[in-house]
Structure formats: structure tokens, C-alpha cells
Write a protein that holds these residues in place. Structure first.
Motif, PDB file in Angstrom:
ATOM      1  N   MET A   1      36.144  22.270  42.343  1.00 15.93           N
ATOM      2  CA  MET A   1      37.401  22.453  41.662  1.00 15.93           C
ATOM      3  C   MET A   1      37.457  24.291  41.675  1.00 15.93           C
ATOM      4  O   MET A   1      36.713  24.984  41.358  1.00 15.93           O
ATOM      5  CB  MET A   1      37.427  22.461  39.967  1.00 15.93           C
ATOM      6  N   ALA A   2      38.678  24.667  42.309  1.00 17.16           N
ATOM      7  CA  ALA A   2      38.927  26.028  42.480  1.00 17.16           C
ATOM      8  C   ALA A   2      39.362  26.742  41.079  1.00 17.16           C
ATOM      9  O   ALA A   2      40.114  26.118  40.337  1.00 17.16           O
ATOM     10  CB  ALA A   2      40.250  26.284  43.598  1.00 17.16           C
ATOM     11  N   THR A   3      38.906  27.824  41.139  1.00 17.86           N
ATOM     12  CA  THR A   3      39.352  28.749  39.929  1.00 17.86           C
ATOM     13  C   THR A   3      40.276  29.872  40.332  1.00 17.86           C
ATOM     14  O   THR A   3      39.963  30.789  41.210  1.00 17.86           O
ATOM     15  CB  THR A   3      38.140  29.393  39.206  1.00 17.86           C
ATOM     16  N   ASP A   4      41.440  29.979  39.626  1.00 16.75           N
ATOM     17  CA  ASP A   4      42.290  31.141  39.919  1.00 16.75           C
ATOM     18  C   ASP A   4      42.012  32.302  38.973  1.00 16.75           C
ATOM     19  O   ASP A   4      42.174  32.152  37.630  1.00 16.75           O
ATOM     20  CB  ASP A   4      43.707  30.633  39.610  1.00 16.75           C
ATOM     21  N   TYR A   5      41.300  33.321  39.627  1.00 19.09           N
ATOM     22  CA  TYR A   5      40.701  34.342  38.601  1.00 19.09           C
ATOM     23  C   TYR A   5      41.971  35.312  37.955  1.00 19.09           C
ATOM     24  O   TYR A   5      41.859  36.104  37.327  1.00 19.09           O
ATOM     25  CB  TYR A   5      39.661  34.872  39.325  1.00 19.09           C
ATOM     26  N   ASP A   6      43.051  35.212  38.840  1.00 20.98           N
ATOM     27  CA  ASP A   6      44.094  35.916  38.329  1.00 20.98           C
ATOM     28  C   ASP A   6      45.151  35.461  37.311  1.00 20.98           C
ATOM     29  O   ASP A   6      45.881  36.360  36.889  1.00 20.98           O
ATOM     30  CB  ASP A   6      45.056  36.270  39.646  1.00 20.98           C
ATOM     31  N   ALA A   7      44.772  34.061  37.052  1.00 21.34           N
ATOM     32  CA  ALA A   7      45.598  33.556  36.128  1.00 21.34           C
ATOM     33  C   ALA A   7      45.334  34.105  34.633  1.00 21.34           C
ATOM     34  O   ALA A   7      43.931  34.420  34.419  1.00 21.34           O
ATOM     35  CB  ALA A   7      45.697  31.971  35.981  1.00 21.34           C
ATOM     36  N   ARG A   9      43.894  34.038  31.041  1.00 19.49           N
ATOM     37  CA  ARG A   9      42.891  33.357  30.291  1.00 19.49           C
ATOM     38  C   ARG A   9      43.042  32.996  28.989  1.00 19.49           C
ATOM     39  O   ARG A   9      43.567  33.861  28.372  1.00 19.49           O
ATOM     40  CB  ARG A   9      41.451  33.966  30.359  1.00 19.49           C
ATOM     41  N   ARG A  10      42.962  31.887  28.808  1.00 16.12           N
ATOM     42  CA  ARG A  10      43.183  31.324  27.267  1.00 16.12           C
ATOM     43  C   ARG A  10      41.878  31.682  26.460  1.00 16.12           C
ATOM     44  O   ARG A  10      40.847  31.347  26.957  1.00 16.12           O
ATOM     45  CB  ARG A  10      43.447  29.621  27.213  1.00 16.12           C
TER      46      ARG A  10
END
Length: 100
Positions: A1-7, A9-10
Motif C-alpha cells: 500500500m502506497a503512502t502519500d507523505y505530502d497529504a 495527517r489526521r
């Protein structure tokens, strides 16, 4: 599963305020099952019962006599190195642990 580090964070606070009461109740009901997790490999044969007959077992231990640089504590009756000597009480050597 890819993680978007620029999104964005909650955080936990965001999750608590964002969830409705109905969602929280549904999530709690999903996690609570009436079943107990049982490990099938953990059977009664793996337990050693107290009072088991060990008369057929033979214990082999090499006993080494007390060395010149060791002493037996008069309180705990353990053999210690001379560096652990603290004091002498009633003619018996006492280790640092028992003296303190």
C-alpha cells in the motif's frame, strides 16, 4: 500500500471529532465478538502438572567447590566473589546485597 507523505495527517483528536456517535457504536460492535481466541497448538499435553512423577529422570550437575576468591554469605547462603564482601556479622561473611 502506497503512502502519500505530502497529504495532511489526521491526528487522534481529528478522528474523535470527525466520527459520529453512530459510527463509533458500529466500530465498537464490530470489535466485540463473543468468541474466545484459542490456540489449537496449546493443548493440555504441553503443561507440566505439579506432583508429576520424575523418578525416572536423572539430573547431571557438575559441582565446583568454593574457590579461594569466593565466600558464602551468612544471610542468603549464596556463593559470591570476594569483591561482593561487605562485612562480618557474628563470625559470618555478609554480601553487599544483604548488608544494605
Amino acid at each position: 500500500m502506497a503512502t502519500d507523505y505530502d497529504a495532511p495527517r489526521r491526528t487522534e483528536a481529528d478522528e474523535l471529532t470527525g466520527d459520529s456517535l453512530e459510527e463509533l457504536k458500529a466500530r465498537r460492535a464490530e470489535g466485540a465478538t463473543g468468541e474466545v481466541d484459542v490456540d489449537e497448538t496449546d493443548t493440555a499435553e504441553s503443561y507440566e502438572l505439579p506432583g508429576a512423577d520424575l523418578s525416572g529422570e536423572e539430573l547431571t550437575v557438575r559441582v565446583v567447590p568454593e574457590q579461594d576468591n569466593e565466600f558464602t554469605c551468612g544471610e542468603c547462603f549464596l556463593v559470591h566473589h570476594r569483591s561482593r564482601f561487605a562485612e562480618e556479622r557474628d563470625g559470618m561473611a555478609i554480601c553487599v546485597d544483604c548488608a544494605g
